[in-house]
Design a protein around this motif. Structure first.
Motif, short mmCIF file in Angstrom:
data_model
loop_
_atom_site.label_atom_id
_atom_site.label_comp_id
_atom_site.label_asym_id
_atom_site.label_seq_id
_atom_site.Cartn_x
_atom_site.Cartn_y
_atom_site.Cartn_z
N LEU A 152 0.85 -1.19 0.00
CA LEU A 152 0.00 0.00 0.00
C LEU A 152 0.89 1.25 0.00
CD1 LEU A 152 -2.62 -0.93 2.77
CD2 LEU A 152 -2.80 -1.28 0.31
N TYR A 153 0.38 2.31 -0.56
CA TYR A 153 1.09 3.61 -0.55
C TYR A 153 2.53 3.44 -1.04
CZ TYR A 153 -2.76 4.68 2.66
OH TYR A 153 -3.98 4.85 3.24
N ARG A 154 2.69 2.72 -2.12
CA ARG A 154 4.03 2.33 -2.54
C ARG A 154 4.93 3.54 -2.79
NH1 ARG A 154 4.84 -1.74 -7.58
NH2 ARG A 154 7.12 -1.63 -7.63
N ASN A 155 4.42 4.54 -3.52
CA ASN A 155 5.26 5.71 -3.83
C ASN A 155 5.56 6.52 -2.57
OD1 ASN A 155 5.24 4.94 -6.47
ND2 ASN A 155 3.50 6.27 -7.01
N GLU A 156 4.51 6.66 -1.74
CA GLU A 156 4.69 7.43 -0.51
C GLU A 156 5.75 6.78 0.38
OE1 GLU A 156 0.88 8.65 1.20
OE2 GLU A 156 1.70 8.08 3.17
N MET A 157 5.70 5.46 0.47
CA MET A 157 6.67 4.74 1.31
C MET A 157 8.07 4.88 0.73
SD MET A 157 4.97 3.69 3.83
CE MET A 157 3.32 4.36 3.94
N SER A 158 8.17 4.74 -0.60
CA SER A 158 9.50 4.87 -1.24
C SER A 158 10.08 6.25 -0.97
CB SER A 158 9.39 4.67 -2.75
OG SER A 158 8.80 3.43 -3.01
N SER A 159 9.21 7.26 -0.98
CA SER A 159 9.70 8.62 -0.80
C SER A 159 10.24 8.85 0.61
CB SER A 159 8.60 9.63 -1.11
OG SER A 159 7.66 9.63 -0.06
N LEU A 160 9.84 7.98 1.56
CA LEU A 160 10.33 8.15 2.93
C LEU A 160 11.74 7.61 3.11
CD1 LEU A 160 7.20 7.12 5.05
CD2 LEU A 160 8.04 9.42 4.58
N VAL A 161 12.14 6.72 2.20
CA VAL A 161 13.42 6.04 2.37
C VAL A 161 14.57 7.05 2.44
CG1 VAL A 161 15.05 4.42 1.30
CG2 VAL A 161 12.61 3.90 1.33
N ASP A 162 14.47 8.13 1.67
CA ASP A 162 15.56 9.11 1.65
C ASP A 162 15.44 10.18 2.73
OD1 ASP A 162 16.76 7.87 -0.48
OD2 ASP A 162 15.50 8.92 -1.94
N ARG A 163 14.34 10.15 3.49
CA ARG A 163 14.21 11.17 4.54
C ARG A 163 15.15 10.85 5.69
NH1 ARG A 163 8.35 13.84 5.90
NH2 ARG A 163 9.39 14.44 7.83
N PRO A 164 15.94 11.80 6.11
CA PRO A 164 16.91 11.52 7.17
C PRO A 164 16.28 11.42 8.57
CG PRO A 164 17.05 13.83 6.51
CD PRO A 164 16.03 13.19 5.61
N ASP A 165 15.07 11.96 8.73
CA ASP A 165 14.52 11.99 10.09
C ASP A 165 13.68 10.76 10.43
OD1 ASP A 165 12.56 12.63 8.32
OD2 ASP A 165 11.74 14.32 9.48
N ILE A 166 13.67 9.77 9.56
CA ILE A 166 13.01 8.49 9.87
C ILE A 166 13.79 7.39 9.15
CG2 ILE A 166 11.31 8.87 7.98
CD1 ILE A 166 9.34 7.15 9.70
N HIS A 167 14.01 6.30 9.87
CA HIS A 167 14.71 5.16 9.26
C HIS A 167 13.65 4.23 8.67
CE1 HIS A 167 17.69 1.58 9.73
NE2 HIS A 167 17.56 1.98 8.48
N THR A 168 13.55 4.21 7.36
CA THR A 168 12.50 3.44 6.69
C THR A 168 13.07 2.17 6.09
OG1 THR A 168 11.33 5.49 6.18
CG2 THR A 168 10.70 3.54 4.92
N LEU A 169 12.48 1.05 6.48
CA LEU A 169 12.93 -0.25 5.96
C LEU A 169 11.75 -0.92 5.27
CD1 LEU A 169 14.84 -1.26 9.18
CD2 LEU A 169 15.90 -0.96 6.93
#
Ligand code: FAD
Ligand code: SF4
Ligand code: SF4
Ligand code: FES
Lengths: 294, 342
Positions: free
Chosen positions: A173-190
């Motif tokens: 779900l929210y595939r693009n939104e989740m991908s966009s979080l990967v590069d955010r430095p203030d959250i570690h997205t796996l």
């Protein structure tokens, strides 16, 4: 015996049925439909009554009761964050009567919405500490409200970690939104998928629980919020306990059959708790102390 | 609480007077049993009844109730019948207690139920004292007396009714027939106490409820539940007749060929297999043993955690109605028994 009733008295009790009836759905208009994955669309709504649109507010992890005239009512988690109050987003899986009827509707059609209900995540207690958010599959629907709540109130929280896993890239779900979080430095997205047959996946190919191998989590300062199907709970809980998490710092969202949402109809009971008012967010400690919980 | 005395010879007059407060309903004979029904004439009332088939909850949570009608423009709350004034004459203490328990669920808390509330406002309750039979255990459940939830309560003192006035409405009823009532004399108080003492000794069933919640936890995996699950037919009778079983189902009906219809709620029970089924067909209470255990657990254990007392009020209706003789007191006493129910 025939009644010989006195002059009719004014009836405030009847007025309470007309106005302020907790079961009364408010008209809401579909303002957007977005296909996310097969049989799982994101619907956006706006209340018709501007007063309700203005006053509606919720906590992350709460749900609403969605009515489709003729089809009935079903509980659906609010997928949008209260920090973005101008939209009400519901991520709905096509599962039966009500959700089928919703899938037949178009932008501008009217539905009924009442709520919000349930306890939601204990954000006041989580403030100041780290937050681990772990979702499997459709579990992202309820977790997303907490995700954006923590991101939009970023300074109130310590370290944020997001783990999201699915069967394959197409089921996320929210595939693009989740991908966009990967590069955010203030959250570690796996992000992880069990398998990548289409070869389009840029992130981890592994089980959701294996994402822990890439994370750095301090169980003493972290609340873990877990959402997903039962299988997800099994594996994630094992990992969390092994890491040394206290059972009351593990939060989970549970689903039961619901007919009223306000602690009356009895359908959502687990042991002696009602999921609709005592939940849907429970600590793992609550869970193991109530028979029939998972 | 205001207390008065109504000579029995004046009861007929009083019954005539209270018609001005609403349509009078009272227990009437139905074969060997009794039912609360609208009285055609006062002589039909059977104030000596033991228990009615259905408890008074049918007046407050009807078996089927329209909540809304809807059209393409939205949902409109239904109010039909909610303003009807009724007087329930002859409700036993345990059943008044049952209403007080429903009040906690339907009136207290952040989401009071306005349908229930309207009916509770418009249905007056006149309680009456009773003699326990072999299936009553309200004393064990601490529901053999009530101190609220009624407008008037009558205790049978032989040639007169000792009358407790519970509400302002009750007071209006008394005042509208003031000449029928007499003040209470010291010997009436003595007679009341003797009566209360004598009644306490009439119960044939008893169960100790102290620490029952803990025992329920310890016997959660007891074999007794399997045994009951095999016996139980899942007919639901025990819930339908129970004054404090309130679960309901909600259904939408569609008028043929129109975008219009209604939303109704109707009695439901955790003993039906559909009760705990969720999306995907998964059922959290798969076996009948899980379901009957849940009913006992919720009433005798869960309510204690939530409201400080069991929701069972010991009326004995489920004992009388169960086609396979599942007996609540026997079950509780076996769970309590010295031996672990393996
Ligand atoms: C707190 C909470 C939050 C939720 N959040 C979401 C969300 O965000 N998104 C989402 O999509 N869903 C969510 N759900 C789940 C959703 O409420 C259910 O999927 C709901 O059943 C959908 O209603 P429906 O009328 O479409 O399906 P129903 O008609 O109720 O059918 C759903 C499924 O239940 C089974 N079923 C129901 N009744 C019967 C029966 N009589 N006999 C046999 N099988 C039966 C069937 O397998 C069917 O596939 C949530 C549930 C809860 C409790
Ligand atoms: S469980 Fe049985 S005895 Fe107890 S209140 Fe209900 S019907 Fe009466
Ligand atoms: S009345 Fe008896 S048989 Fe019927 S559901 Fe209740 S326990 Fe089971
Ligand atoms: S949904 Fe009705 S009690 Fe929870």
């Amino acid at each position: 015996m025939s009644p010989n009733v006195l002059a009719p008295a004014p009836q405030p009790a009847i007025e309470a049925v007309r106005l302020g009836n907790p079961y009364a759905p408010h008209n809401a208009r579909i303002v957007g439909v977005q296909r996310m994955v097969e049989d799982n669309h994101l619907f956006t709504f706006r209340f018709v009554d501007p007063e309700i649109a203005r006053s509606f507010s919720h906590r992350p992890g709460q749900f609403i009761m969605l009515s489709i005239p003729g089809a009935g009512e079903a509980p659906i988690s609010i997928s949008s964050s209260p920090t973005r109050p101008h939209v009400l987003e519901l991520c709905v899986r096509r599962a039966g009567r009500v959700t089928d009827a919703l899938y037949r509707m178009r932008v501008n059609d009217l539905v009924g919405i009442r709520g919000p209900y349930g306890n939601g995540f204990p954000v006041e207690e989580m403030v100041g500490g780290d937050v681990l958010m772990a979702a499997g599959g459709l579990g992202m629907a309820p977790l997303r409200s907490l995700l954006w709540y923590t991101l939009d109130n970023r300074s109130q929280f310590g370290k944020l970690t997001l783990m999201y896993g699915g069967r394959n890239p197409e089921s996320m779900l929210y595939r693009n939104e989740m991908s966009s979080l990967v590069d955010r430095p203030d959250i570690h997205t796996l992000l992880g998928v069990d398998a990548d047959p289409s070869g389009t996946w840029k992130y981890h190919v592994c089980r959701l629980a294996d994402l822990f191998d890439f994370a750095d989590i301090d169980p003493r300062t972290t609340h873990a919020a877990v959402c997903g199907p039962p299988i997800v709970y099994r594996f994630i809980l094992q990992r969390l306990l092994k890491l040394g998490f206290s059972k009351d710092r593990i939060l989970m969202s549970l689903e039961r059959h619901m007919k009223c949402g306000v602690g009356k109809c009895g359908h959502c009971s687990i042991g002696y708790k009602y999921t609709c008012i005592h939940g849907p967010i429970f600590t793992y400690w609550d869970a193991i102390n109530l028979p029939e919980m998972i | 609480m205001k207390t008065l005395k109504l000579p029995k010879s004046k009861l007929d007059f009083f019954a005539a007077v209270i018609q001005q407060f609403g349509e009078v309903h009272a227990p009437v004979a139905r074969g060997d049993e009794f039912a609360f029904e609208r009285l055609e004439r006062w002589s039909d009332a059977r104030l000596d009844y033991n228990r009615t088939i259905l408890p008074p909850k049918k007046y407050f949570l009807p078996p089927r109730e329209e909540m809304f009608t809807y059209t393409a423009d939205g949902y409109v709350p239904s109010t039909e019948g909610l303003d009807q004034k009724l007087v329930l004459f002859g409700v036993h203490a345990c059943d008044v207690y049952g209403l007080n328990i429903l009040d906690e669920v339907f009136l207290d808390g952040p989401h009071p139920d306005p349908y229930y509330k309207a009916r509770r406002r418009n249905v007056a309750v006149i309680g009456i004292d009773c003699i326990p039979d072999e299936n009553c255990f309200c004393r064990s459940m601490r529901a053999d007396f009530v101190d609220k939830g009624f407008d008037l309560f009558f205790y049978d003192m032989g040639d007169a009714f000792f009358t407790l006035v519970g509400t302002a409405l009750g007071d209006d009823m008394v005042l509208s027939a003031a000449s029928l009532f007499e003040p209470v004399a010291p010997q009436d108080v003595a007679a009341y106490k003797a009566h209360s003492q004598a009644k306490a000794e009439m119960f044939k069933l008893d169960v100790e409820i102290r620490d029952l919640p803990e025992i329920f936890e310890m016997e959660y995996t007891s074999a007794i539940w399997e045994e009951l699950g095999e016996k139980c037919l899942a007919c639901g009778a025990c819930s339908m007749v129970c004054p404090t079983c309130y679960c309901y189902d909600v259904q939408d009906t569609v008028k043929l060929g129109e975008c219009a219809g209604s939303r109704e709620r109707c009695w439901d029970t955790c003993l039906f297999s559909s009760h705990a089924r969720v999306a995907g067909g998964e059922n959290f209470r798969e076996e009948q043993s899980d379901r009957i255990k849940f009913r006992f657990y919720h009433k005798q254990r869960g309510f204690v955690a939530e409201y400080g007392r069991p929701s069972c009020i010991g009326c004995g209706r489920c004992i009388v109605s169960c086609p396979v003789d599942i007996h609540v007191v026997e079950v509780l006493n076996r769970l309590r028994g010295v031996a672990h129910v393996a």
